[in-house]
Motif scaffolding. Sequence first.
Motif, PDB file in Angstrom:
ATOM      1  N   THR A 162       0.829  -1.204   0.000  1.00  0.00           N
ATOM      2  CA  THR A 162       0.000   0.000   0.000  1.00  0.00           C
ATOM      3  C   THR A 162       0.864   1.254   0.000  1.00  0.00           C
ATOM      4  O   THR A 162       1.842   1.339   0.750  1.00  0.00           O
ATOM      5  CB  THR A 162      -0.930   0.015   1.234  1.00  0.00           C
ATOM      6  OG1 THR A 162      -1.771  -1.144   1.202  1.00  0.00           O
ATOM      7  CG2 THR A 162      -1.793   1.259   1.265  1.00  0.00           C
ATOM      8  N   VAL A 163       0.496   2.203  -0.842  1.00  0.00           N
ATOM      9  CA  VAL A 163       1.205   3.484  -0.920  1.00  0.00           C
ATOM     10  C   VAL A 163       0.233   4.600  -0.567  1.00  0.00           C
ATOM     11  O   VAL A 163      -0.845   4.702  -1.154  1.00  0.00           O
ATOM     12  CB  VAL A 163       1.778   3.725  -2.330  1.00  0.00           C
ATOM     13  CG1 VAL A 163       2.395   5.126  -2.418  1.00  0.00           C
ATOM     14  CG2 VAL A 163       2.820   2.678  -2.674  1.00  0.00           C
ATOM     15  N   MET A 164       0.603   5.410   0.419  1.00  0.00           N
ATOM     16  CA  MET A 164      -0.189   6.592   0.760  1.00  0.00           C
ATOM     17  C   MET A 164       0.192   7.674  -0.247  1.00  0.00           C
ATOM     18  O   MET A 164       1.286   8.239  -0.184  1.00  0.00           O
ATOM     19  CB  MET A 164       0.104   7.038   2.182  1.00  0.00           C
ATOM     20  CG  MET A 164      -0.003   5.918   3.220  1.00  0.00           C
ATOM     21  SD  MET A 164      -1.597   5.081   3.233  1.00  0.00           S
ATOM     22  CE  MET A 164      -2.445   5.988   4.515  1.00  0.00           C
ATOM     23  N   PHE A 165      -0.695   7.951  -1.181  1.00  0.00           N
ATOM     24  CA  PHE A 165      -0.392   8.791  -2.337  1.00  0.00           C
ATOM     25  C   PHE A 165      -0.776  10.246  -2.066  1.00  0.00           C
ATOM     26  O   PHE A 165      -1.924  10.538  -1.734  1.00  0.00           O
ATOM     27  CB  PHE A 165      -1.153   8.256  -3.549  1.00  0.00           C
ATOM     28  CG  PHE A 165      -0.660   8.770  -4.867  1.00  0.00           C
ATOM     29  CD1 PHE A 165       0.528   8.300  -5.412  1.00  0.00           C
ATOM     30  CD2 PHE A 165      -1.385   9.716  -5.572  1.00  0.00           C
ATOM     31  CE1 PHE A 165       0.988   8.760  -6.637  1.00  0.00           C
ATOM     32  CE2 PHE A 165      -0.932  10.191  -6.796  1.00  0.00           C
ATOM     33  CZ  PHE A 165       0.255   9.710  -7.321  1.00  0.00           C
ATOM     34  N   ASP A 166       0.175  11.149  -2.212  1.00  0.00           N
ATOM     35  CA  ASP A 166      -0.060  12.574  -1.953  1.00  0.00           C
ATOM     36  C   ASP A 166      -0.634  13.236  -3.207  1.00  0.00           C
ATOM     37  O   ASP A 166       0.101  13.609  -4.124  1.00  0.00           O
ATOM     38  CB  ASP A 166       1.254  13.246  -1.550  1.00  0.00           C
ATOM     39  CG  ASP A 166       1.069  14.724  -1.223  1.00  0.00           C
ATOM     40  OD1 ASP A 166      -0.084  15.201  -1.193  1.00  0.00           O
ATOM     41  OD2 ASP A 166       2.092  15.412  -0.998  1.00  0.00           O
ATOM     42  N   THR A 167      -1.948  13.405  -3.232  1.00  0.00           N
ATOM     43  CA  THR A 167      -2.588  14.007  -4.406  1.00  0.00           C
ATOM     44  C   THR A 167      -2.341  15.514  -4.493  1.00  0.00           C
ATOM     45  O   THR A 167      -2.655  16.135  -5.501  1.00  0.00           O
ATOM     46  CB  THR A 167      -4.106  13.761  -4.387  1.00  0.00           C
ATOM     47  OG1 THR A 167      -4.658  14.311  -3.177  1.00  0.00           O
ATOM     48  CG2 THR A 167      -4.404  12.277  -4.440  1.00  0.00           C
ATOM     49  N   PHE A 168      -1.783  16.111  -3.406  1.00  0.00           N
ATOM     50  CA  PHE A 168      -1.453  17.534  -3.439  1.00  0.00           C
ATOM     51  C   PHE A 168      -0.043  17.778  -3.995  1.00  0.00           C
ATOM     52  O   PHE A 168       0.336  18.925  -4.223  1.00  0.00           O
ATOM     53  CB  PHE A 168      -1.520  18.135  -2.035  1.00  0.00           C
ATOM     54  CG  PHE A 168      -2.906  18.162  -1.444  1.00  0.00           C
ATOM     55  CD1 PHE A 168      -4.039  17.952  -2.214  1.00  0.00           C
ATOM     56  CD2 PHE A 168      -3.075  18.401  -0.090  1.00  0.00           C
ATOM     57  CE1 PHE A 168      -5.305  17.971  -1.663  1.00  0.00           C
ATOM     58  CE2 PHE A 168      -4.339  18.435   0.485  1.00  0.00           C
ATOM     59  CZ  PHE A 168      -5.464  18.217  -0.306  1.00  0.00           C
ATOM     60  N   ALA A 169       0.726  16.725  -4.209  1.00  0.00           N
ATOM     61  CA  ALA A 169       2.092  16.882  -4.728  1.00  0.00           C
ATOM     62  C   ALA A 169       2.040  17.393  -6.171  1.00  0.00           C
ATOM     63  O   ALA A 169       1.048  17.185  -6.879  1.00  0.00           O
ATOM     64  CB  ALA A 169       2.824  15.547  -4.666  1.00  0.00           C
ATOM     65  N   PRO A 170       3.088  18.054  -6.643  1.00  0.00           N
ATOM     66  CA  PRO A 170       3.123  18.520  -8.037  1.00  0.00           C
ATOM     67  C   PRO A 170       2.921  17.358  -9.011  1.00  0.00           C
ATOM     68  O   PRO A 170       3.315  16.224  -8.728  1.00  0.00           O
ATOM     69  CB  PRO A 170       4.531  19.112  -8.169  1.00  0.00           C
ATOM     70  CG  PRO A 170       4.898  19.518  -6.783  1.00  0.00           C
ATOM     71  CD  PRO A 170       4.289  18.472  -5.895  1.00  0.00           C
ATOM     72  N   LEU A 171       2.309  17.657 -10.144  1.00  0.00           N
ATOM     73  CA  LEU A 171       1.991  16.620 -11.132  1.00  0.00           C
ATOM     74  C   LEU A 171       3.238  15.849 -11.571  1.00  0.00           C
ATOM     75  O   LEU A 171       3.197  14.615 -11.703  1.00  0.00           O
ATOM     76  CB  LEU A 171       1.318  17.257 -12.356  1.00  0.00           C
ATOM     77  CG  LEU A 171       0.880  16.295 -13.463  1.00  0.00           C
ATOM     78  CD1 LEU A 171      -0.172  15.327 -12.946  1.00  0.00           C
ATOM     79  CD2 LEU A 171       0.346  17.068 -14.663  1.00  0.00           C
ATOM     80  N   ASP A 172       4.345  16.546 -11.783  1.00  0.00           N
ATOM     81  CA  ASP A 172       5.571  15.865 -12.215  1.00  0.00           C
ATOM     82  C   ASP A 172       5.981  14.791 -11.211  1.00  0.00           C
ATOM     83  O   ASP A 172       6.391  13.692 -11.602  1.00  0.00           O
ATOM     84  CB  ASP A 172       6.717  16.877 -12.366  1.00  0.00           C
ATOM     85  CG  ASP A 172       6.563  17.750 -13.606  1.00  0.00           C
ATOM     86  OD1 ASP A 172       5.410  17.986 -14.014  1.00  0.00           O
ATOM     87  OD2 ASP A 172       7.580  18.187 -14.156  1.00  0.00           O
ATOM     88  N   GLU A 173       5.859  15.113  -9.935  1.00  0.00           N
ATOM     89  CA  GLU A 173       6.235  14.149  -8.894  1.00  0.00           C
ATOM     90  C   GLU A 173       5.276  12.966  -8.876  1.00  0.00           C
ATOM     91  O   GLU A 173       5.703  11.808  -8.731  1.00  0.00           O
ATOM     92  CB  GLU A 173       6.236  14.825  -7.522  1.00  0.00           C
ATOM     93  CG  GLU A 173       7.337  15.864  -7.346  1.00  0.00           C
ATOM     94  CD  GLU A 173       7.306  16.497  -5.964  1.00  0.00           C
ATOM     95  OE1 GLU A 173       6.652  15.928  -5.056  1.00  0.00           O
ATOM     96  OE2 GLU A 173       7.929  17.565  -5.792  1.00  0.00           O
ATOM     97  N   ARG A 174       3.982  13.248  -9.016  1.00  0.00           N
ATOM     98  CA  ARG A 174       2.992  12.167  -8.949  1.00  0.00           C
ATOM     99  C   ARG A 174       3.126  11.205 -10.127  1.00  0.00           C
ATOM    100  O   ARG A 174       3.057   9.979  -9.961  1.00  0.00           O
ATOM    101  CB  ARG A 174       1.581  12.754  -8.888  1.00  0.00           C
ATOM    102  CG  ARG A 174       1.262  13.377  -7.542  1.00  0.00           C
ATOM    103  CD  ARG A 174      -0.163  13.900  -7.470  1.00  0.00           C
ATOM    104  NE  ARG A 174      -0.290  15.217  -8.085  1.00  0.00           N
ATOM    105  CZ  ARG A 174      -1.132  15.522  -9.059  1.00  0.00           C
ATOM    106  NH1 ARG A 174      -1.915  14.600  -9.577  1.00  0.00           N
ATOM    107  NH2 ARG A 174      -1.200  16.749  -9.524  1.00  0.00           N
ATOM    108  N   ILE A 175       3.304  11.759 -11.329  1.00  0.00           N
ATOM    109  CA  ILE A 175       3.422  10.897 -12.512  1.00  0.00           C
ATOM    110  C   ILE A 175       4.706  10.076 -12.454  1.00  0.00           C
ATOM    111  O   ILE A 175       4.719   8.888 -12.784  1.00  0.00           O
ATOM    112  CB  ILE A 175       3.372  11.735 -13.799  1.00  0.00           C
ATOM    113  CG1 ILE A 175       1.965  12.329 -13.984  1.00  0.00           C
ATOM    114  CG2 ILE A 175       3.746  10.900 -15.009  1.00  0.00           C
ATOM    115  CD1 ILE A 175       0.881  11.300 -14.266  1.00  0.00           C
ATOM    116  N   ALA A 176       5.794  10.699 -12.036  1.00  0.00           N
ATOM    117  CA  ALA A 176       7.063   9.972 -11.932  1.00  0.00           C
ATOM    118  C   ALA A 176       6.955   8.836 -10.916  1.00  0.00           C
ATOM    119  O   ALA A 176       7.447   7.721 -11.161  1.00  0.00           O
ATOM    120  CB  ALA A 176       8.184  10.930 -11.535  1.00  0.00           C
TER     121      ALA A 176
END
Length: 247
Positions: A67-81
């Motif tokens: 399980t990964v706690m995903f930060d949806t507030f992080a910048p898009l570049d970070e989330r996609i990477a």
Amino acid sequence: MLVLGVDAVGAQLSSIKDHVFENRVKPIADVGFPINLEKVLELKPDLILVASTDAKQYERLSKVAPTVMFDTFAPLDERIALLGDLLGKQQQAKQWLADFNAKAEAMWKQLRADGMKDGETASVFTYYPGDRLFVMARAGLPQMLYHPKGFKPTPMIQEVLNGSQGFMHISPELLPQYAGDRIFILVPAAGLEDARKSTDELMKSRIWLDLPAVKKGRVYSIDISKSDSDASTREWMLEELPRMLRK
């Protein structure tokens, strides 16, 4: 996940309804909100992504699958990477980001050619739930607006950003302190009639009508479901934002 060509087996379906990517999501199981642990167990996932920092929820879900706690507030570049790494789609993620960022640069260049000024500020507000007014910061539409070549946050919104907050509850009396040269209003979802009523009342109030952006006609409304910061919505906004600003 959609832009990387990966389909989920389950999700909170209420978070998909009325979004720009709704018709691209294949039929999947609804895990509900709060998450139905029994349903998650039935699906036998290889990986669980959850936008939460609840330690107890993590403990329960991590017993089912990694399980990964995903930060949806992080910048898009970070989330996609990060998704590229987690899903074995590193090359696809790198290519998508390169294409998207090139299109975003071109969009902001065209907006400036169309009359957008250096240093112009923008604010995003919404009512949710009921009679609570929020100024948006790290969450949703501001992620796109506060591009290095885009709009700037007002000083008061910059303070919210500095505090790493996705949004902040404010009183309507503070609007003049947060309002930018352009104002974006997120229209509450259907069914949230109290929030919609509050929005209508605000836009008829003296404090609202006296805002410089309102007087200049630089106010733009968008359904809150169309204002998220996910990759698919951001792609859509590359075309939608110029249309909004031309109105």
